[in-house]
Design a protein around this motif. Structure first.
Motif, PDB file in Angstrom:
ATOM      1  N   HIS A  24       0.833  -1.210   0.000  1.00 42.88           N
ATOM      2  CA  HIS A  24       0.000   0.000   0.000  1.00 42.88           C
ATOM      3  C   HIS A  24       0.862   1.252   0.000  1.00 42.88           C
ATOM      4  O   HIS A  24       2.071   1.191   0.209  1.00 42.88           O
ATOM      5  N   ARG A  25       0.200   2.407  -0.209  1.00 40.50           N
ATOM      6  CA  ARG A  25       0.818   3.714   0.026  1.00 40.50           C
ATOM      7  C   ARG A  25      -0.036   4.406   1.083  1.00 40.50           C
ATOM      8  O   ARG A  25      -1.256   4.268   1.092  1.00 40.50           O
ATOM      9  N   ASN A  26       0.611   5.157   1.922  1.00 49.07           N
ATOM     10  CA  ASN A  26      -0.046   5.816   3.040  1.00 49.07           C
ATOM     11  C   ASN A  26      -0.640   7.161   2.630  1.00 49.07           C
ATOM     12  O   ASN A  26      -0.315   7.674   1.554  1.00 49.07           O
ATOM     13  N   SER A  27      -1.413   7.759   3.495  1.00 50.15           N
ATOM     14  CA  SER A  27      -1.907   9.110   3.217  1.00 50.15           C
ATOM     15  C   SER A  27      -2.254   9.848   4.507  1.00 50.15           C
ATOM     16  O   SER A  27      -2.791   9.255   5.448  1.00 50.15           O
ATOM     17  N   SER A  28      -1.882  11.112   4.546  1.00 52.79           N
ATOM     18  CA  SER A  28      -2.275  12.014   5.642  1.00 52.79           C
ATOM     19  C   SER A  28      -1.808  13.411   5.259  1.00 52.79           C
ATOM     20  O   SER A  28      -1.018  13.571   4.329  1.00 52.79           O
ATOM     21  N   ALA A  29      -2.280  14.404   5.981  1.00 52.40           N
ATOM     22  CA  ALA A  29      -1.953  15.785   5.630  1.00 52.40           C
ATOM     23  C   ALA A  29      -0.454  16.065   5.756  1.00 52.40           C
ATOM     24  O   ALA A  29       0.119  16.779   4.942  1.00 52.40           O
ATOM     25  N   THR A  30       0.189  15.475   6.757  1.00 50.24           N
ATOM     26  CA  THR A  30       1.595  15.818   7.010  1.00 50.24           C
ATOM     27  C   THR A  30       2.551  14.625   7.063  1.00 50.24           C
ATOM     28  O   THR A  30       3.753  14.822   7.185  1.00 50.24           O
ATOM     29  N   GLY A  31       2.041  13.420   7.001  1.00 50.69           N
ATOM     30  CA  GLY A  31       2.874  12.236   7.216  1.00 50.69           C
ATOM     31  C   GLY A  31       3.927  11.985   6.149  1.00 50.69           C
ATOM     32  O   GLY A  31       3.777  12.364   4.985  1.00 50.69           O
ATOM     33  N   THR A  32       5.007  11.330   6.565  1.00 46.42           N
ATOM     34  CA  THR A  32       6.061  10.895   5.648  1.00 46.42           C
ATOM     35  C   THR A  32       6.723   9.645   6.223  1.00 46.42           C
ATOM     36  O   THR A  32       6.768   9.466   7.441  1.00 46.42           O
ATOM     37  N   GLY A  33       7.234   8.798   5.347  1.00 50.49           N
ATOM     38  CA  GLY A  33       7.999   7.640   5.809  1.00 50.49           C
ATOM     39  C   GLY A  33       7.359   6.295   5.540  1.00 50.49           C
ATOM     40  O   GLY A  33       6.291   6.185   4.940  1.00 50.49           O
ATOM     41  N   ILE A  34       8.056   5.278   6.018  1.00 55.59           N
ATOM     42  CA  ILE A  34       7.695   3.879   5.735  1.00 55.59           C
ATOM     43  C   ILE A  34       7.211   3.208   7.023  1.00 55.59           C
ATOM     44  O   ILE A  34       7.809   3.389   8.081  1.00 55.59           O
ATOM     45  N   GLU A  35       6.148   2.433   6.927  1.00 59.36           N
ATOM     46  CA  GLU A  35       5.700   1.660   8.091  1.00 59.36           C
ATOM     47  C   GLU A  35       5.085   0.340   7.653  1.00 59.36           C
ATOM     48  O   GLU A  35       4.743   0.157   6.480  1.00 59.36           O
ATOM     49  N   ALA A  36       4.973  -0.574   8.613  1.00 53.34           N
ATOM     50  CA  ALA A  36       4.338  -1.864   8.334  1.00 53.34           C
ATOM     51  C   ALA A  36       3.400  -2.206   9.471  1.00 53.34           C
ATOM     52  O   ALA A  36       3.609  -1.795  10.621  1.00 53.34           O
ATOM     53  N   TRP A  37       2.368  -2.936   9.124  1.00 52.92           N
ATOM     54  CA  TRP A  37       1.351  -3.355  10.107  1.00 52.92           C
ATOM     55  C   TRP A  37       1.276  -4.867  10.153  1.00 52.92           C
ATOM     56  O   TRP A  37       1.209  -5.521   9.113  1.00 52.92           O
TER      57      TRP A  37
END
Ligand code: ZN
Length: 217
Positions: free
Chosen positions: A108-121
């Motif tokens: 997936h690709r993430n989304s938010s007004a200010t977010g940046t970076g890589i994460e996993a769930w």
């Protein structure tokens, strides 16, 4: 008489050996990785701030590349989608469970007004060593892209008591990888410039994970 008994015995032992090799080979060939490109068709997922870039397309592009690299190295890959098609979360899990896949990786690709970076769930009750794999994946992608490592998270967004559907409903180790924010220009630039390298490192770490899994079993 003794000689013929001995011959029969030797043939029998040889047959057993051939059979056990066949079983081992068969088992190894059964190692299948399920790659899941998030969203698709009417479900665009997230989108860039100007609306021109859709998550479903980025997910598919990277997923297919990871799959190619795995297949080049002899790993069997099962895709939940290979095109811009609609597929429910339930169907995605059903496919992976039906073929007894060894690992499920959702991209997936993430989304938010200010977010940046890589994460996993991952699931709050992991089914194997997926935490280890998720950690290696986030670290290695950050190394390549220079993006922030947001870490490996358990459960579902702000609720550790819930899980992402795919993590809750697949029977094998699974993880959901958020490869940067589609709402962040820097993240998109990294994604575009390093797509091939990102795919390469994901594939390599998946292969290592499977190799360890096969060794153990
Ligand atoms: Zn998504």
């Amino acid at each position: 008489m003794l000689i013929s008994i001995a011959m029969v015995f030797i043939s029998f032992m040889l047959a057993v050996k051939v059979m056990s090799n066949a079983v081992t080979e068969h088992f190894e060939n059964e190692t299948i990785v399920c790659l899941d490109a998030g969203h698709g068709a009417g479900d665009n997922g997230a989108q860039s701030t100007d609306g021109t870039r859709l998550e479903k397309d980025d997910n598919l592009k990277l997923t297919l590349l990871v799959g190619e690299k795995l297949k080049e190295n002899g790993v069997q890959v099962l895709y939940t989608r290979k095109e811009d098609t609609e597929i429910t979360l339930k169907q995605r899990c059903k496919i992976a469970n039906k073929y007894y896949c060894s690992l499920f990786v959702s991209i997936h690709r993430n989304s938010s007004a200010t977010g940046t970076g890589i994460e996993a769930w991952i699931s709050n009750s992991p089914k194997g060593d997926e935490k280890e794999l998720a950690q290696v994946l986030t670290e290695s992608i950050c190394k390549i892209t220079g993006l922030e490592n947001r870490g490996v998270k358990l459960g579902y967004r702000d609720s550790v008591n819930e899980n992402y559907y795919i993590n809750a409903n697949t029977n094998m180790p699974s993880l959901l990888l958020e490869v940067g924010f589609i709402t962040n220009e820097k993240d998109n630039k990294s994604f575009d410039e390093k797509t091939d390298e990102i795919a390469q490192i994901i594939a390599k770490n998946i292969q290592n994970f499977i190799a360890k899994d096969v060794e153990k079993s």
